[in-house]
Design a protein around this motif. Structure first.
Motif, PDB file in Angstrom:
ATOM      1  N   TYR A 176       0.836  -1.198   0.000  1.00 50.61           N
ATOM      2  CA  TYR A 176       0.000   0.000   0.000  1.00 50.61           C
ATOM      3  C   TYR A 176       0.875   1.254   0.000  1.00 50.61           C
ATOM      4  N   ARG A 177       0.617   2.156  -0.921  1.00 53.75           N
ATOM      5  CA  ARG A 177       1.333   3.434  -1.051  1.00 53.75           C
ATOM      6  C   ARG A 177       2.842   3.226  -1.135  1.00 53.75           C
ATOM      7  N   ILE A 178       3.243   2.250  -1.927  1.00 54.68           N
ATOM      8  CA  ILE A 178       4.667   1.900  -2.000  1.00 54.68           C
ATOM      9  C   ILE A 178       5.494   3.014  -2.647  1.00 54.68           C
ATOM     10  N   THR A 179       4.884   3.859  -3.443  1.00 58.05           N
ATOM     11  CA  THR A 179       5.637   4.929  -4.117  1.00 58.05           C
ATOM     12  C   THR A 179       5.705   6.208  -3.286  1.00 58.05           C
ATOM     13  N   GLU A 180       5.083   6.214  -2.105  1.00 55.58           N
ATOM     14  CA  GLU A 180       5.086   7.412  -1.254  1.00 55.58           C
ATOM     15  C   GLU A 180       6.086   7.248  -0.112  1.00 55.58           C
ATOM     16  N   PRO A 181       6.837   8.279   0.209  1.00 60.00           N
ATOM     17  CA  PRO A 181       6.957   9.547  -0.516  1.00 60.00           C
ATOM     18  C   PRO A 181       7.850   9.396  -1.746  1.00 60.00           C
ATOM     19  N   PRO A 182       7.674  10.262  -2.755  1.00 57.10           N
ATOM     20  CA  PRO A 182       8.446  10.127  -4.004  1.00 57.10           C
ATOM     21  C   PRO A 182       9.837  10.750  -3.915  1.00 57.10           C
ATOM     22  N   HIS A 183      10.482  10.579  -2.792  1.00 54.15           N
ATOM     23  CA  HIS A 183      11.847  11.079  -2.641  1.00 54.15           C
ATOM     24  C   HIS A 183      12.659  10.085  -1.805  1.00 54.15           C
ATOM     25  N   VAL A 184      13.957  10.275  -1.776  1.00 54.42           N
ATOM     26  CA  VAL A 184      14.871   9.369  -1.074  1.00 54.42           C
ATOM     27  C   VAL A 184      14.615   9.443   0.419  1.00 54.42           C
ATOM     28  N   CYS A 185      14.487   8.288   1.054  1.00 54.26           N
ATOM     29  CA  CYS A 185      14.247   8.213   2.492  1.00 54.26           C
ATOM     30  C   CYS A 185      15.384   7.451   3.173  1.00 54.26           C
ATOM     31  N   TRP A 186      15.906   8.018   4.214  1.00 53.28           N
ATOM     32  CA  TRP A 186      16.903   7.404   5.092  1.00 53.28           C
ATOM     33  C   TRP A 186      18.000   6.695   4.302  1.00 53.28           C
ATOM     34  N   ASP A 187      18.240   5.388   4.542  1.00 53.14           N
ATOM     35  CA  ASP A 187      19.368   4.692   3.928  1.00 53.14           C
ATOM     36  C   ASP A 187      19.125   4.271   2.482  1.00 53.14           C
ATOM     37  N   GLU A 188      18.027   4.706   1.892  1.00 53.60           N
ATOM     38  CA  GLU A 188      17.888   4.520   0.447  1.00 53.60           C
ATOM     39  C   GLU A 188      19.016   5.215  -0.283  1.00 53.60           C
ATOM     40  N   THR A 189      19.543   6.273   0.316  1.00 61.61           N
ATOM     41  CA  THR A 189      20.647   6.982  -0.319  1.00 61.61           C
ATOM     42  C   THR A 189      21.870   6.086  -0.499  1.00 61.61           C
ATOM     43  N   HIS A 190      22.019   5.075   0.365  1.00 59.52           N
ATOM     44  CA  HIS A 190      23.132   4.133   0.238  1.00 59.52           C
ATOM     45  C   HIS A 190      22.780   2.960  -0.670  1.00 59.52           C
ATOM     46  N   PHE A 191      21.709   2.258  -0.331  1.00 54.53           N
ATOM     47  CA  PHE A 191      21.441   0.991  -1.007  1.00 54.53           C
ATOM     48  C   PHE A 191      20.811   1.184  -2.380  1.00 54.53           C
ATOM     49  N   GLY A 192      20.081   2.293  -2.575  1.00 51.34           N
ATOM     50  CA  GLY A 192      19.633   2.612  -3.922  1.00 51.34           C
ATOM     51  C   GLY A 192      20.802   2.958  -4.820  1.00 51.34           C
ATOM     52  N   LYS A 193      21.755   3.714  -4.269  1.00 48.15           N
ATOM     53  CA  LYS A 193      22.948   4.070  -5.038  1.00 48.15           C
ATOM     54  C   LYS A 193      23.756   2.826  -5.394  1.00 48.15           C
ATOM     55  N   MET A 194      23.828   1.885  -4.460  1.00 54.43           N
ATOM     56  CA  MET A 194      24.588   0.666  -4.731  1.00 54.43           C
ATOM     57  C   MET A 194      23.895  -0.204  -5.777  1.00 54.43           C
ATOM     58  N   GLY A 195      22.551  -0.194  -5.770  1.00 57.08           N
ATOM     59  CA  GLY A 195      21.843  -0.862  -6.843  1.00 57.08           C
ATOM     60  C   GLY A 195      22.182  -0.253  -8.187  1.00 57.08           C
ATOM     61  N   SER A 196      22.307   1.078  -8.228  1.00 53.69           N
ATOM     62  CA  SER A 196      22.702   1.758  -9.466  1.00 53.69           C
ATOM     63  C   SER A 196      24.106   1.362  -9.889  1.00 53.69           C
ATOM     64  N   TYR A 197      25.004   1.207  -8.919  1.00 50.14           N
ATOM     65  CA  TYR A 197      26.366   0.794  -9.254  1.00 50.14           C
ATOM     66  C   TYR A 197      26.379  -0.565  -9.953  1.00 50.14           C
ATOM     67  N   TYR A 198      25.524  -1.491  -9.495  1.00 46.57           N
ATOM     68  CA  TYR A 198      25.473  -2.794 -10.158  1.00 46.57           C
ATOM     69  C   TYR A 198      24.963  -2.664 -11.592  1.00 46.57           C
ATOM     70  N   ILE A 199      23.959  -1.835 -11.783  1.00 54.44           N
ATOM     71  CA  ILE A 199      23.435  -1.645 -13.139  1.00 54.44           C
ATOM     72  C   ILE A 199      24.504  -1.053 -14.042  1.00 54.44           C
ATOM     73  N   ASN A 200      25.307  -0.130 -13.499  1.00 57.25           N
ATOM     74  CA  ASN A 200      26.371   0.512 -14.287  1.00 57.25           C
ATOM     75  C   ASN A 200      27.700  -0.220 -14.220  1.00 57.25           C
ATOM     76  N   ARG A 201      27.757  -1.308 -13.444  1.00 53.83           N
ATOM     77  CA  ARG A 201      28.951  -2.146 -13.305  1.00 53.83           C
ATOM     78  C   ARG A 201      30.137  -1.378 -12.716  1.00 53.83           C
ATOM     79  N   THR A 202      29.835  -0.464 -11.806  1.00 51.60           N
ATOM     80  CA  THR A 202      30.843   0.395 -11.188  1.00 51.60           C
ATOM     81  C   THR A 202      31.218  -0.149  -9.815  1.00 51.60           C
TER      82      THR A 202
END
Length: 750
Positions: A78-104
């Motif tokens: 329920y309301r999985i897209t809220e809030p539409p901004h980075v929350c707490w440690d998403e700044t770390h683990f979301g960024k690391m997910g991006s690193y895998y996509i970019n192979r960095t």
């Protein structure tokens, strides 16, 4: 399997009949004549796990499990897209997910599986890996982030389902299973931590999967080596590898499964019907399923990690020079240089501690009052021209022979800073920050200096005459005059030192990464070059190095600025939560805090369990007569409840011994076990009303107790659900706030 089929046709024991009657027509009058304590054949193995007796609740599982699943998925998604901004440690683990996509390539203190799965979920749902994840509050805008959140919420949705199945198998009580599932279904903390791009829901999924698989495996005791027996054994091993592959906290559930397995093997060893060959087969099967298979999968996770992250990135500097040479884009990748260090060479020297930096100097002097007012020597985390040093013989002769001599273990050398021509120097002045160490400076000009400029090179583990190999040799620089060793303290200098890392000369000669260095860049036109590809570390070396770096990084974690950490005793009482998003009445606020009714029920249930277990044990020891019904409940309490209590202790007590910074969310794996234990404890407590009241009053009290308990859990969720799903407007202390009157503890910050 034929043996399992045959067993399913055998007459049911007293416990099974009693449960079948209760599930069906609630008929009573079962013969319970027992004048002394006798262990019944209750379908539980001596470790408290079901051993494969016929399951009396198949019908009810099919009816209630879909309801539990439906409520779980709906509350988490329920309301999985809220809030539409980075929350707490998403700044770390979301960024690391991006690193895998970019192979960095990047560095994290946790094993890679969780971040790999987050990256895969994002890639499969259309996220391109381009969002920077700079800081909490950054809006996602057009970036497709819902897949990563949805994946974590999906795994988090399985936690109440797993809890229901585990408690049902341990207690054979649908009521106990429903209580346990409800405590997790309507806990605001479990919902919140499942809805964001975090490692916690992935970790808890594998922990619960491991426990469920272990319980189901022990259900197959009467049909060993059947297909279902191997299936659940294998799934236990896979889940253990998954838990450890997400976080090192997975070691706690590995310990739980290990202790249970040792007890199970001990029970088999005492079964005189089994030959030594059969016991050996059981032992070998468990070694394969619970050690070899998880270890193979765990190593495979790292193999995939190293293959995917093959491009140079922000994690390079945490690893050795040899490790960096395998990364595309790193200046050491496919480079060539002389293999062995020689006099007259130009080099860079890298410290081996995490963020130890490169040996560095510049024209700036130490300020007045900070040791001798000589040129600063620091460690710098980035590659720079001021990291270059020239290697000279100790006789202050700067001439470069036609055929330069190679530097060997035990040689005394002088290191001259290439840019400023001053020599690496130390003396008895104290270091700027590490007061028990000596100051390191740059001294002299163009080769002039004194005996305090001389350093002896020692190859770690080397012998006299051993050559110093580029990238691979770990060396120490021992100061000849004072006997101290060149050291990177890891402490950041003030602004006068450009906030670089302090370099000292340590009188403590114990070999540590802070006192170990290696040669990274090496220039000497008079020596033949070799390709660094021949010096690349093999897989086992980089696997070991990764774990050393992760463990050091984990133990060295410090709290962030203005971030509230907590102590382990805070957690069970729900003393303080964590802000996921927002701090004032105009922000969209999400606050990680457990449903206080749920958490305090768990706390009271824990105390109640200990009392009930103690009283029942005393009663048995004193020879009180127990009917078969009470004896069955005692076995569930002691064995099934004991297993869950052990799981709670293993996932909670170790944090008291940890030196790293701790946060509230570290308690959630233990909270899963606490909730399951509450289900068993409260169910038996309500059933014990027949000790004080006759039928039908005891039945009414039992039903009333269960209904009141479930309604209080659901109603408290209704009151506190804005903590999970977000709230705006006045804070809790304002009478018009959504949470007005609900700030029951001053330490809560919503």
């Amino acid at each position: 399997m034929a043996e399992c089929v045959a067993l399913s046709k055998t007459p049911m024991d007293n416990s099974t009949l009693r449960l079948r009657k209760r599930a069906g027509s609630f008929r009573r009058g079962q013969n319970a004549a027992a004048h002394s304590f006798k262990e019944p054949d209750d379908g539980l193995s001596p470790n408290g796990l079901s051993d494969g007796s016929p399951e009396p609740h198949d019908v009810h599982v099919s009816r209630l499990l879909p309801v539990v699943a439906c409520v779980s998925f709906s509350t988490r998604l329920y309301r999985i897209t809220e809030p539409p901004h980075v929350c707490w440690d998403e700044t770390h683990f979301g960024k690391m997910g991006s690193y895998y996509i970019n192979r960095t390539f990047f560095f994290d203190v946790h094993p890679p599986l969780g971040k790999m799965l987050i990256g895969l979920a994002g890639y499969m749902t259309g996220y391109g890996g381009s969002f920077p994840f700079v800081k909490p509050g950054d809006r996602y805008e057009h970036h497709n982030y819902w897949g990563m959140r949805g994946f974590c919420a999906l795994l988090g949705s399985f936690l109440p389902i797993f809890a229901y199945l585990i408690v049902l198998q341990l207690s054979r009580s649908q009521t106990a299973a429903l209580i346990a599932a409800s405590l997790l279904l309507f806990d605001t903390g479990c919902i919140t931590i499942s809805q964001y791009i975090l490692l916690d829901p992935i970790l808890m999924f594998f922990i619960m999967a491991a426990v469920l698989s272990m319980v189901k495996f022990h259900q197959q005791t009467h049909c060993p080596f059947s297909s279902s027996w191997w299936l659940w054994l294998g799934l236990t091993g896979v889940s253990l590898a998954g838990a450890l592959g997400v976080k090192f906290v997975g070691l706690f559930v590995i310990t739980l499964v290990g202790l249970n397995t040792v007890w199970d093997l001990w029970r088999l060893f005492g079964d005189l019907k089994l030959s030594l060959v059969e016991i050996t087969k059981h032992f070998a099967a468990r070694v394969f399923g619970l050690i070899v298979l998880p270890l193979f999968l765990y190593v495979t996770i790292f193999a995939v990690h190293f293959v995917v992250l093959n491009k140079s990135g922000p994690g390079d500097g945490f690893f050795s020079s040899a490790f960096q040479s395998r990364l595309i884009g790193n200046n050491l990748h496919n480079a060539s240089m002389p293999e062995y260090l020689a006099y007259g060479s130009t080099i860079t020297i890298k410290n081996l501690r995490i963020a130890g930096g490169y040996l560095h100097s510049h024209w700036h002097l130490y300020p007045e009052g900070v040791g001798a007012r000589q040129q600063q020597v620091t460690a710098y985390l980035h590659k720079d021209y001021n990291n270059l040093w020239l290697v000279h013989k100790h006789d202050f002769n700067n001439s470069c022979p036609e055929n330069p001599d190679l530097v060997r273990h035990g040689d005394v050398v002088r290191l001259e800073h290439k840019e400023t021509t001053r020599s690496l120097h130390s003396h008895l002045h104290e270091a700027p920050l590490s007061k028990k160490h000596f100051q390191v400076t740059g001294y002299g000009m163009n080769g002039s200096g004194d005996s305090n400029d001389l350093w002896q090179i020692q190859v770690c583990g080397g012998r006299s005459g051993d050559l110093v190999k580029v990238l691979r040799s770990k060396i120490r620089l021992l100061h000849r005059a004072t006997g101290c060793v060149l050291y990177s303290s890891g402490r950041t200098l003030p602004k006068w030192g450009w906030e670089q890392v302090e370099v000292t000369c340590s009188p403590y000669l114990k070999e540590t990464p802070s006192s170990q260095w290696n040669i990274e860049d090496h220039i000497n036109p008079k020596l033949p070059n070799i390709s660094l590809s021949v010096l690349k570390p093999h897989f086992l070396e980089i696997l070991i190095e990764s774990h050393i770096v992760m463990l050091r990084g984990n133990s060295g974690l410090k709290p962030k600025d203005n971030e509230m950490n907590s102590k382990p005793w805070h957690w069970p009482i729900n003393y303080q939560g964590l802000r996921f998003s927002g701090v004032n009445n105009t922000d969209y606020r999400v606050y990680l805090l457990g449903n206080p009714v749920v958490w305090w029920i768990n706390l009271l249930s824990l105390a109640l369990y200990l009392v009930m277990a103690a009283v029942s044990s005393v009663a048995v020891q004193r020879g009180f007569s127990l009917g078969s019904k009470r004896t069955d409940q005692l076995h569930v309490l002691r064995r099934g409840g004991g297993l869950l209590l052990l799981g709670w202790l293993l996932h909670y007590l170790p944090f008291y011994a940890m030196g790293r910074v701790l946060y509230y969310h570290h308690y959630f794996p233990a909270m899963l076990f606490s909730s399951m234990l509450s289900g068993i404890t409260l169910d038996i407590w309500f059933k014990s009303t027949d000790l004080f009241f006759r039928t039908p009053y005891s039945d009414w009290l039992q039903t009333t107790g269960n209904v009141v308990l479930l309604l209080s859990i659901v109603y408290s969720f209704y009151l506190f659900h804005p903590l999970s799903y977000g709230m705006t407007g006045p804070l809790a202390h304002h009478p018009k706030s959504l949470m007005a009157g609900l700030k029951w503890m001053d330490s809560w910050e919503f």
